[in-house]
Scaffold this motif. Structure first.
Motif, PDB file in Angstrom:
ATOM      1  N   ASP A   1       0.828  -1.211   0.000  1.00  0.00           N
ATOM      2  CA  ASP A   1       0.000   0.000   0.000  1.00  0.00           C
ATOM      3  C   ASP A   1       0.862   1.260   0.000  1.00  0.00           C
ATOM      4  O   ASP A   1       0.541   2.229  -0.681  1.00  0.00           O
ATOM      5  CB  ASP A   1      -0.925   0.021   1.219  1.00  0.00           C
ATOM      6  N   GLY A   2       1.948   1.246   0.750  1.00  0.00           N
ATOM      7  CA  GLY A   2       2.827   2.429   0.808  1.00  0.00           C
ATOM      8  C   GLY A   2       3.381   2.792  -0.551  1.00  0.00           C
ATOM      9  O   GLY A   2       3.478   3.965  -0.899  1.00  0.00           O
ATOM     10  N   ASP A   3       3.746   1.765  -1.344  1.00  0.00           N
ATOM     11  CA  ASP A   3       4.250   2.015  -2.698  1.00  0.00           C
ATOM     12  C   ASP A   3       3.171   2.625  -3.575  1.00  0.00           C
ATOM     13  O   ASP A   3       3.421   3.566  -4.330  1.00  0.00           O
ATOM     14  CB  ASP A   3       4.742   0.716  -3.337  1.00  0.00           C
ATOM     15  N   VAL A   4       1.968   2.072  -3.474  1.00  0.00           N
ATOM     16  CA  VAL A   4       0.850   2.570  -4.278  1.00  0.00           C
ATOM     17  C   VAL A   4       0.533   4.016  -3.893  1.00  0.00           C
ATOM     18  O   VAL A   4       0.337   4.876  -4.749  1.00  0.00           O
ATOM     19  CB  VAL A   4      -0.392   1.667  -4.110  1.00  0.00           C
ATOM     20  N   LEU A   5       0.506   4.296  -2.594  1.00  0.00           N
ATOM     21  CA  LEU A   5       0.197   5.653  -2.138  1.00  0.00           C
ATOM     22  C   LEU A   5       1.288   6.639  -2.539  1.00  0.00           C
ATOM     23  O   LEU A   5       0.984   7.777  -2.893  1.00  0.00           O
ATOM     24  CB  LEU A   5      -0.006   5.670  -0.622  1.00  0.00           C
ATOM     25  N   ARG A   6       2.532   6.204  -2.502  1.00  0.00           N
ATOM     26  CA  ARG A   6       3.631   7.072  -2.942  1.00  0.00           C
ATOM     27  C   ARG A   6       3.441   7.437  -4.407  1.00  0.00           C
ATOM     28  O   ARG A   6       3.580   8.603  -4.782  1.00  0.00           O
ATOM     29  CB  ARG A   6       4.970   6.360  -2.736  1.00  0.00           C
ATOM     30  N   ASP A   7       3.120   6.435  -5.233  1.00  0.00           N
ATOM     31  CA  ASP A   7       2.877   6.697  -6.649  1.00  0.00           C
ATOM     32  C   ASP A   7       1.688   7.636  -6.838  1.00  0.00           C
ATOM     33  O   ASP A   7       1.739   8.577  -7.626  1.00  0.00           O
ATOM     34  CB  ASP A   7       2.593   5.394  -7.404  1.00  0.00           C
ATOM     35  N   LEU A   8       0.603   7.371  -6.122  1.00  0.00           N
ATOM     36  CA  LEU A   8      -0.589   8.202  -6.223  1.00  0.00           C
ATOM     37  C   LEU A   8      -0.263   9.651  -5.875  1.00  0.00           C
ATOM     38  O   LEU A   8      -0.624  10.573  -6.614  1.00  0.00           O
ATOM     39  CB  LEU A   8      -1.682   7.663  -5.302  1.00  0.00           C
ATOM     40  N   GLU A   9       0.429   9.861  -4.767  1.00  0.00           N
ATOM     41  CA  GLU A   9       0.786  11.228  -4.361  1.00  0.00           C
ATOM     42  C   GLU A   9       1.725  11.885  -5.360  1.00  0.00           C
ATOM     43  O   GLU A   9       1.593  13.077  -5.657  1.00  0.00           O
ATOM     44  CB  GLU A   9       1.420  11.225  -2.969  1.00  0.00           C
TER      45      GLU A   9
ATOM     46  N   VAL B   1     -11.021   8.816  -1.611  1.00  0.00           N
ATOM     47  CA  VAL B   1     -11.526   7.660  -0.857  1.00  0.00           C
ATOM     48  C   VAL B   1     -10.556   6.497  -1.013  1.00  0.00           C
ATOM     49  O   VAL B   1     -10.209   5.830  -0.035  1.00  0.00           O
ATOM     50  CB  VAL B   1     -12.956   7.281  -1.308  1.00  0.00           C
ATOM     51  N   TYR B   2     -10.091   6.255  -2.235  1.00  0.00           N
ATOM     52  CA  TYR B   2      -9.124   5.177  -2.473  1.00  0.00           C
ATOM     53  C   TYR B   2      -7.889   5.376  -1.599  1.00  0.00           C
ATOM     54  O   TYR B   2      -7.414   4.450  -0.944  1.00  0.00           O
ATOM     55  CB  TYR B   2      -8.734   5.140  -3.948  1.00  0.00           C
ATOM     56  N   LYS B   3      -7.364   6.584  -1.608  1.00  0.00           N
ATOM     57  CA  LYS B   3      -6.163   6.889  -0.824  1.00  0.00           C
ATOM     58  C   LYS B   3      -6.396   6.581   0.652  1.00  0.00           C
ATOM     59  O   LYS B   3      -5.578   5.932   1.299  1.00  0.00           O
ATOM     60  CB  LYS B   3      -5.802   8.362  -1.009  1.00  0.00           C
ATOM     61  N   ARG B   4      -7.505   7.022   1.192  1.00  0.00           N
ATOM     62  CA  ARG B   4      -7.791   6.826   2.616  1.00  0.00           C
ATOM     63  C   ARG B   4      -8.022   5.357   2.955  1.00  0.00           C
ATOM     64  O   ARG B   4      -7.633   4.903   4.024  1.00  0.00           O
ATOM     65  CB  ARG B   4      -8.986   7.675   3.028  1.00  0.00           C
ATOM     66  N   ARG B   5      -8.636   4.631   2.055  1.00  0.00           N
ATOM     67  CA  ARG B   5      -8.898   3.209   2.299  1.00  0.00           C
ATOM     68  C   ARG B   5      -7.609   2.394   2.312  1.00  0.00           C
ATOM     69  O   ARG B   5      -7.577   1.296   2.831  1.00  0.00           O
ATOM     70  CB  ARG B   5      -9.847   2.663   1.238  1.00  0.00           C
ATOM     71  N   HIS B   6      -6.551   2.953   1.747  1.00  0.00           N
ATOM     72  CA  HIS B   6      -5.271   2.251   1.696  1.00  0.00           C
ATOM     73  C   HIS B   6      -4.240   2.883   2.629  1.00  0.00           C
ATOM     74  O   HIS B   6      -3.040   2.729   2.407  1.00  0.00           O
ATOM     75  CB  HIS B   6      -4.772   2.191   0.251  1.00  0.00           C
ATOM     76  N   GLY B   7      -4.717   3.590   3.630  1.00  0.00           N
ATOM     77  CA  GLY B   7      -3.819   4.078   4.672  1.00  0.00           C
ATOM     78  C   GLY B   7      -3.339   5.501   4.543  1.00  0.00           C
ATOM     79  O   GLY B   7      -2.651   5.992   5.424  1.00  0.00           O
ATOM     80  N   GLY B   8      -3.666   6.167   3.470  1.00  0.00           N
ATOM     81  CA  GLY B   8      -3.247   7.556   3.304  1.00  0.00           C
ATOM     82  C   GLY B   8      -4.234   8.495   3.968  1.00  0.00           C
ATOM     83  O   GLY B   8      -5.423   8.225   4.023  1.00  0.00           O
ATOM     84  N   ARG B   9      -3.757   9.559   4.500  1.00  0.00           N
ATOM     85  CA  ARG B   9      -4.608  10.574   5.107  1.00  0.00           C
ATOM     86  C   ARG B   9      -4.263  11.918   4.490  1.00  0.00           C
ATOM     87  O   ARG B   9      -3.131  12.161   4.096  1.00  0.00           O
ATOM     88  CB  ARG B   9      -4.401  10.660   6.623  1.00  0.00           C
ATOM     89  N   ARG B  10      -5.247  12.788   4.444  1.00  0.00           N
ATOM     90  CA  ARG B  10      -5.033  14.131   3.893  1.00  0.00           C
ATOM     91  C   ARG B  10      -3.882  14.791   4.625  1.00  0.00           C
ATOM     92  O   ARG B  10      -3.767  14.716   5.844  1.00  0.00           O
ATOM     93  CB  ARG B  10      -6.295  14.968   4.051  1.00  0.00           C
TER      94      ARG B  10
END
Length: 100
Positions: A5-13, A86-95
Protein backbone atom coordinates in the motif's frame (compact mmCIF):
# COMPACT_ATOMS: atom_id res chain seq x y z
CA UNK A 1 1.15 -7.04 -8.52
CA UNK A 2 2.70 -7.52 -5.09
CA UNK A 3 3.21 -3.84 -4.35
CA UNK A 4 2.60 -2.67 -0.82
CA UNK A 5 0.00 0.00 0.00
CA UNK A 6 2.83 2.43 0.81
CA UNK A 7 4.25 2.02 -2.70
CA UNK A 8 0.85 2.57 -4.28
CA UNK A 9 0.20 5.65 -2.14
CA UNK A 10 3.63 7.07 -2.94
CA UNK A 11 2.88 6.70 -6.65
CA UNK A 12 -0.59 8.20 -6.22
CA UNK A 13 0.79 11.23 -4.36
CA UNK A 14 3.60 11.67 -6.88
CA UNK A 15 1.19 11.80 -9.80
CA UNK A 16 -1.29 13.99 -7.90
CA UNK A 17 1.46 16.58 -7.58
CA UNK A 18 1.45 16.75 -11.39
CA UNK A 19 -2.21 17.78 -11.55
CA UNK A 20 -2.76 21.31 -12.87
CA UNK A 21 -2.81 23.86 -10.00
CA UNK A 22 -6.58 24.38 -10.15
CA UNK A 23 -7.25 20.64 -9.92
CA UNK A 24 -4.81 20.32 -6.99
CA UNK A 25 -6.78 23.09 -5.28
CA UNK A 26 -10.05 21.22 -5.80
CA UNK A 27 -8.46 17.96 -4.63
CA UNK A 28 -7.40 19.70 -1.42
CA UNK A 29 -10.91 21.04 -0.84
CA UNK A 30 -12.47 17.63 -1.52
CA UNK A 31 -10.03 16.12 1.01
CA UNK A 32 -10.89 18.78 3.61
CA UNK A 33 -14.62 18.18 3.16
CA UNK A 34 -14.12 14.42 3.27
CA UNK A 35 -12.30 14.79 6.61
CA UNK A 36 -15.76 15.11 8.19
CA UNK A 37 -16.63 11.60 6.95
CA UNK A 38 -13.30 10.01 7.86
CA UNK A 39 -14.16 8.02 10.97
CA UNK A 40 -14.44 4.36 11.87
CA UNK A 41 -17.64 2.95 10.41
CA UNK A 42 -17.92 5.65 7.74
CA UNK A 43 -19.45 4.64 4.42
CA UNK A 44 -16.15 5.50 2.74
CA UNK A 45 -14.71 2.39 4.41
CA UNK A 46 -17.54 0.05 3.40
CA UNK A 47 -16.24 -2.99 1.55
CA UNK A 48 -18.23 -1.90 -1.50
CA UNK A 49 -19.19 1.78 -1.17
CA UNK A 50 -22.58 2.48 -2.70
CA UNK A 51 -22.39 4.35 -6.03
CA UNK A 52 -25.50 6.40 -5.22
CA UNK A 53 -24.07 7.46 -1.87
CA UNK A 54 -20.79 8.53 -3.49
CA UNK A 55 -22.71 10.44 -6.19
CA UNK A 56 -24.82 12.15 -3.52
CA UNK A 57 -21.66 13.06 -1.61
CA UNK A 58 -20.15 14.48 -4.81
CA UNK A 59 -23.30 16.57 -5.26
CA UNK A 60 -22.99 17.89 -1.72
CA UNK A 61 -19.35 18.76 -2.29
CA UNK A 62 -20.35 20.52 -5.52
CA UNK A 63 -22.80 22.70 -3.56
CA UNK A 64 -20.06 23.65 -1.08
CA UNK A 65 -17.69 24.54 -3.92
CA UNK A 66 -20.40 26.54 -5.71
CA UNK A 67 -20.50 28.78 -2.64
CA UNK A 68 -16.72 29.13 -2.54
CA UNK A 69 -15.57 29.27 -6.14
CA UNK A 70 -16.34 31.52 -9.08
CA UNK A 71 -16.04 28.55 -11.43
CA UNK A 72 -16.54 25.31 -9.49
CA UNK A 73 -15.57 22.09 -11.20
CA UNK A 74 -18.15 19.88 -12.90
CA UNK A 75 -19.74 17.26 -10.69
CA UNK A 76 -18.05 14.54 -12.76
CA UNK A 77 -14.65 16.05 -11.87
CA UNK A 78 -15.65 16.10 -8.22
CA UNK A 79 -16.66 12.42 -8.46
CA UNK A 80 -13.22 11.55 -9.85
CA UNK A 81 -11.42 13.53 -7.14
CA UNK A 82 -13.69 12.05 -4.47
CA UNK A 83 -13.05 8.47 -5.61
CA UNK A 84 -9.33 9.22 -5.73
CA UNK A 85 -9.39 10.54 -2.16
CA UNK A 86 -11.53 7.66 -0.86
CA UNK A 87 -9.12 5.18 -2.47
CA UNK A 88 -6.16 6.89 -0.82
CA UNK A 89 -7.79 6.83 2.62
CA UNK A 90 -8.90 3.21 2.30
CA UNK A 91 -5.27 2.25 1.70
CA UNK A 92 -3.82 4.08 4.67
CA UNK A 93 -3.25 7.56 3.30
CA UNK A 94 -4.61 10.57 5.11
CA UNK A 95 -5.03 14.13 3.89
CA UNK A 96 -1.92 16.19 4.46
CA UNK A 97 0.31 13.17 5.03
CA UNK A 98 2.57 12.71 2.07
CA UNK A 99 4.39 9.44 2.14
CA UNK A 100 7.60 10.42 0.38
Amino acid sequence: DGRQDGDVLRDLEYFRQMYPAQIRHYQTRVAEILDKLDYEGSMIYDEYPDRCSLQALAGSIRKVLENEEEEPPAESMIQVLLCNEVYKRRHGGRRGKYIF
